[in-house]
Design an enzyme around this catalytic site. Sequence first.
Site, PDB file in Angstrom:
ATOM      1  N   ARG A  40      -0.318   8.906   1.973  1.00 63.49           N
ATOM      2  CA  ARG A  40      -1.673   9.404   1.796  1.00 63.49           C
ATOM      3  C   ARG A  40      -1.773  10.923   1.747  1.00 63.49           C
ATOM      4  O   ARG A  40      -2.583  11.471   0.998  1.00 63.49           O
ATOM      5  CB  ARG A  40      -2.563   8.862   2.924  1.00 63.49           C
ATOM      6  N   GLU A  68       0.839  -1.190   0.000  1.00 64.92           N
ATOM      7  CA  GLU A  68       0.000   0.000   0.000  1.00 64.92           C
ATOM      8  C   GLU A  68       0.876   1.243   0.000  1.00 64.92           C
ATOM      9  O   GLU A  68       2.102   1.156   0.060  1.00 64.92           O
ATOM     10  CB  GLU A  68      -0.950  -0.007   1.206  1.00 64.92           C
ATOM     11  N   ARG A  72      -0.199   9.031   9.211  1.00 65.56           N
ATOM     12  CA  ARG A  72      -0.120   7.578   9.419  1.00 65.56           C
ATOM     13  C   ARG A  72       0.247   6.843   8.129  1.00 65.56           C
ATOM     14  O   ARG A  72      -0.307   7.106   7.065  1.00 65.56           O
ATOM     15  CB  ARG A  72      -1.474   7.059   9.924  1.00 65.56           C
ATOM     16  N   HIS A 106      -8.423  10.321   3.771  1.00 68.46           N
ATOM     17  CA  HIS A 106      -8.148   9.252   2.815  1.00 68.46           C
ATOM     18  C   HIS A 106      -8.361   9.802   1.415  1.00 68.46           C
ATOM     19  O   HIS A 106      -9.398  10.398   1.122  1.00 68.46           O
ATOM     20  CB  HIS A 106      -9.061   8.054   3.059  1.00 68.46           C
ATOM     21  N   HIS A 148     -10.577  10.583   7.553  1.00 57.64           N
ATOM     22  CA  HIS A 148     -10.397   9.140   7.689  1.00 57.64           C
ATOM     23  C   HIS A 148      -9.805   8.725   9.025  1.00 57.64           C
ATOM     24  O   HIS A 148     -10.339   7.843   9.694  1.00 57.64           O
ATOM     25  CB  HIS A 148      -9.504   8.651   6.554  1.00 57.64           C
TER      26      HIS A 148
END
Length: 852
Positions: free
Chosen positions: A301, A132, A397, A252, A362
Amino acid sequence: MAIPAIPQRLTAPAPGWTVEADVVVVGSGIAGLTLALRYAGLDPEAKVLVVTKDVLSSGSTRWAQGGIAAVLDPQDTPAEHLSDTLIAGVGLCDEEAVRVLVTEGPGALRGLIAAGARFDTDDSGELQLTREGGHRRNRIVHAGGDATGAEVQRALVQALRESSIEVIEHALVLDLLKDASGRAAGVTLHVMGEGERDGVGAVRAGAVVLATGGMGQVYAATTNPVVSTGDGVALALRAGAVVRDLEFVQFHPTVLWLGEDSTGQQPLISEAVRGEGAVLVDAEGVRFMKDVHELADLAPRDVVAKAIMRRMRETGADHMYLDARHFGEEKWRTRFPTIHAVCREHGIDPVTQPIPVAPAAHYASGGVRADLHGRTSVPGLYACGEVACTGVHGANRLASNSLLEGLVFAERIAADIHAGRRAGSPAAVRPAPGEPVADDRPAGLVDPRARPRIQGHMSRGASVLRGQESLSEVARALVSTRWTPVAVEPCTESWEATNLLTVASALVEAARNREETRGSHWREDFPERNDAWWLGHLDVTLTAEGMTMTYVPHGQRATVLPPRVATDLIEAGLDPATVTALFQTAADEDLQTPGDVTSLATIPAGQTDTADVVARADGVVSGLAVAEGAFSHLSQGRLTTERLVKDGERVTRGDVLMTVTGPTRDLLTAERTALNLLTHLSGIATLTDRWVRAVEGTGARIRDSRKTLPGLRALEKYAVRCGGGVNHRMSLSDAALIKDNHVVAAGGVAEAFRAVRDAYPGLPIEVEVDRIDQIEPVLAEGAEEILLDNFTVDDLVLAVRLVDGRARLESSGGLTLDSARDVAETGVDYLAVGALTHSAPALDIALDLRGN
């Protein structure tokens, strides 16, 4: 009209019932259930109680699509996982916390598997690993393709149902109970009609664990479920706990866009879709991420969310597209069945159409400040999972680290509580039956009709894009929201609205204070990262007067030294890490919130200049590499320097020693630290040079002592060398120096010599004497160097004749520049001058802007 303050306690009826437990866990996601199960395993006799706002299977965990990150591939390493996490955290991760996460994570994941969680495997039975955003290795395990959270929740709920752990469902936690000493002693809660107990009650417990999840419902559009109203953070603030880094809310980047007016929980399009090869495109089909970041569509992100927002601005669109049509129907149905079904439900076929996406709230990287064992600033109160700020996530994160954090720190908290109970710690022992301690903090509630207004204001002015104007407007709106023309009745809706307002107020204040762009905090008016002023954390506490904000410098500052500076420091016998630690200390003393206010007020943000570092007096220069390092480090490399002279050279008034070029604000902010060190070290070198010239031609040498400033010894002794002197001992460990007190303690000079030789054979032994008759006995013992303390010139002449070359001699005490030559001509080897380092006047050196 008076605006009421943010309540420090929720208005609620007195508890109508009470239960007791050893540990109460508030929340039933991966963090809460793992902790409860782990603690029950450590102490089977203990009463563990789980309180959950809905049913055990609700909450954020079950919505997690992507997976859990852990080092399971033999080609992967914890160091690489740590590096990826630190990079994503943009300088604010607690490195030790991340190290705990990545090293203990694989074992915690295996424990979850042992508890019954079933993850996807390949044909050989090995766990399937995917990748990811932000990860440079395949290290994400998943279940059901894109239903990892649901499988984790299922396994933990099943394990809990088979245990003796008690559960109270449909219960909204209200406030923390404390004992007379201020320790956590339980919680008050309201059980709604579906629960086993109606109305407000109390749980009295020796340890309280907040595992309440996130606060995404503070925004109008979020991936979080409806129960994520920031209850744990709000409770902690009301209890007086410290909350950290709330401004870092991760949006997100790929949430299914359902239309301009869509609000509430929005469907998530997992990052794993991009991990499998999907790409972001605009309406024209242009891939825009490949020119933004080296990882393109798999960038962290915050990078992807910002890139989408920029592209939306450039094109005037209200969403972008995620194109995975090349997957084909089989892959969509098997690898991402949940996402495929959700898209189809909303009229989109991802097999034949690109998916419309836009960022939405998110994950909260900040939360209740907790240490490596989950302890908060309130004794007996712990925080775990998204509600906590352990330092793992920093400013942003890394994907799939959240479920891992819940696993790892849940086990650590369980172990810490268990250790406390075994040791009889008051914070971990169940309180004795009785009434809770009286709580006289002011209470209040927010009108539940304010909830959509709070969410709307937050989404408009405090979401992905923020600025001083928009944040100030939100802050004013939130203050107005506190007032209501009607009495507000205690109920679930008013308690949740109060929690949302409390969390929103703290978040906006933190975002207003942090005047930089970092990670998931994007200030349009301060678009650059600013480590010189903002490499630190914002801690919020709630008092009767309102929110209190404290800036806490980050524990480990990034080191920015040009290679030549690091090389020069090493060649000078200086440790670059030690030197940069001095810069950190100086910056911590100089820069608190909001920073260098004078420079901020008077100098435009984009202004650059060149400055000359100029000698204002004649002298010997020392510390040019140190000063250059200070300019570079404190500006995070934005300032460049050119040295025009070398350390140890004599300079005259008006000489330019170096030039510094770069942002004017950075120049003036770093100036004081650089010049403090340069003028101090040059002053030592200049004074040493005067002493050296005073004894020139005699054969004696000038040397220093240990009379140095704490933390500056290596630098000050280097400055003595620049002035032509030599160094005596660097520390108490590299030579033995026997003085009169040592002789008394050992029972005689011979005994002292023997004791040193026996303990440290081969170590040089020096001895200090203050009379001629002491010299012969120490020579007989084998002294290699004799320090003649406060000897007259005549006595020095006698001592030199007596020793006759059998040992080196040093004269110390009562020396002056006027008497230095006379002392040196006696034949001693050294003159020890403590004044070189403890009282040398600084050499006048200034920094002059050219005013380009």
